[in-house]
Design an enzyme around this catalytic site. Structure first.
Site, PDB file in Angstrom:
ATOM      1  N   SER A   1       0.856  -1.187   0.000  1.00 54.48           N
ATOM      2  CA  SER A   1       0.000   0.000   0.000  1.00 54.48           C
ATOM      3  C   SER A   1       0.893   1.239   0.000  1.00 54.48           C
ATOM      4  CB  SER A   1      -0.955  -0.020   1.201  1.00 54.48           C
ATOM      5  OG  SER A   1      -1.873   1.048   1.131  1.00 54.48           O
ATOM      6  N   THR A   2       0.804   2.095   1.015  1.00 54.72           N
ATOM      7  CA  THR A   2       1.563   3.342   1.045  1.00 54.72           C
ATOM      8  C   THR A   2       3.063   3.078   0.927  1.00 54.72           C
ATOM      9  OG1 THR A   2      -0.123   4.125   2.589  1.00 54.72           O
ATOM     10  CG2 THR A   2       1.832   5.503   2.300  1.00 54.72           C
TER      11      THR A   2
ATOM     12  N   HIS B   1      -2.673  -1.145  -3.300  1.00 55.23           N
ATOM     13  CA  HIS B   1      -3.791  -0.222  -3.148  1.00 55.23           C
ATOM     14  C   HIS B   1      -3.569   0.978  -4.063  1.00 55.23           C
ATOM     15  CE1 HIS B   1      -4.347  -1.851   1.227  1.00 55.23           C
ATOM     16  NE2 HIS B   1      -4.870  -2.664   0.322  1.00 55.23           N
TER      17      HIS B   1
ATOM     18  N   MET C   1      -0.077   1.284   5.034  1.00 51.78           N
ATOM     19  CA  MET C   1      -0.833   1.719   6.199  1.00 51.78           C
ATOM     20  C   MET C   1      -1.979   0.744   6.469  1.00 51.78           C
ATOM     21  SD  MET C   1      -2.514   5.491   6.750  1.00 51.78           S
ATOM     22  CE  MET C   1      -0.941   6.239   6.322  1.00 51.78           C
TER      23      MET C   1
ATOM     24  N   ASP D   1      -4.653  -4.416   6.159  1.00 56.85           N
ATOM     25  CA  ASP D   1      -5.065  -5.278   5.054  1.00 56.85           C
ATOM     26  C   ASP D   1      -3.935  -6.236   4.690  1.00 56.85           C
ATOM     27  OD1 ASP D   1      -6.737  -6.266   2.988  1.00 56.85           O
ATOM     28  OD2 ASP D   1      -5.803  -4.928   1.536  1.00 56.85           O
TER      29      ASP D   1
END
Length: 229
Positions: free
Chosen positions: A44-45, A70, A164, A167
């Site tokens: 993600s991030t 993401h 972050m 998930d």
């Protein structure tokens, strides 16, 4: 201060946070349906740069790699194309029904969850699912990891990178229970030590490695599996 009449203050509505159960059931204890190894990566991030570092360090001779990053749907196709221009591996946005091939990286499109299903012959194929967000994400790492645990089982290698939230943590736990080998990125090399931290806290990771060491470890793991076969 007198209350102003006619103003209707409504509480902020928060979207429900579904689990992977909203997309597919867990099927623990199933034997792997084939012998083909598959690497599943969630991020993600900070993941776009982490994926560039990881994938550009891998050779062309690798098992199929599936990735859930993401990212909004208008960016996943161009992201895949950019990685494809930098990597020895072929990188593409995943398409529903296509069969997994060695040396190819499949990026989940931003509008769908990426699942795996048995192919008509030996091997696996992509299945895209339009269901609701899971952990408020679509695509969701938990969904991809659960699908890999259900279908690929001990032949899977799970990797969770910077990001972050949580998930992917429970899905990585399911991968471990299915016999997969899991790697989490370490805190020092993460932009955000959220998703890997949650997976490590659950005991889902077999190894915690700096980003720059993950590619070499994947190459070694895949080589070991080839010799075992």
């Amino acid at each position: 201060m007198p209350r102003k009449e006619g103003l209707d203050f409504k509480p902020l509505e928060v979207a429900p946070s579904h689990t992977a159960d909203a997309i597919l059931p867990r099927q623990p204890g199933r034997l792997a349906l084939g012998r083909q190894a598959v690497i599943a990566i969630g991020s993600s991030t900070g993941g776009t740069e982490a994926l560039r570092v990881l994938l550009t360090a891998l050779p062309e001779q690798m098992p199929p790699i599936i990735i859930t990053q993401h990212m909004p749907e208008m960016f996943t196709k161009s992201f895949a194309a950019r990685l494809d221009s930098l990597c020895k591996l072929r990188v593409k946005e995943a398409e529903d029904g296509e069969r997994l091939q060695p040396g190819v990286v499949y990026i989940a499109p931003g509008h769908s969850h990426l699942l795996i299903k048995p192919a008509s012959t030996i091997g696996y194929a992509i299945s895209l699912h339009q269901g609701p967000p899971v952990n408020r994400h679509k695509p969701s790492v938990d969904v991809m990891f659960r699908a890999a645990a259900n279908v690929i089982g001990r032949n899977a290698i799970g990797v969770i990178l910077t990001g972050m939230g949580r998930d992917g943590a429970s899905g990585m736990g399911e991968l471990k229970e299915a016999g997969a080998h899991n790697i989490a990125q370490d805190e020092a090399s993460c932009v955000v030590f959220g998703m890997p931290k949650e997976a490590i806290a659950l005991g889902a990771a077999h190894e915690v490695l700096p980003l720059n060491n993950i590619a070499a470890r994947l190459i070694a793991l895949c080589s070991q599996r080839q010799h075992q076969d």
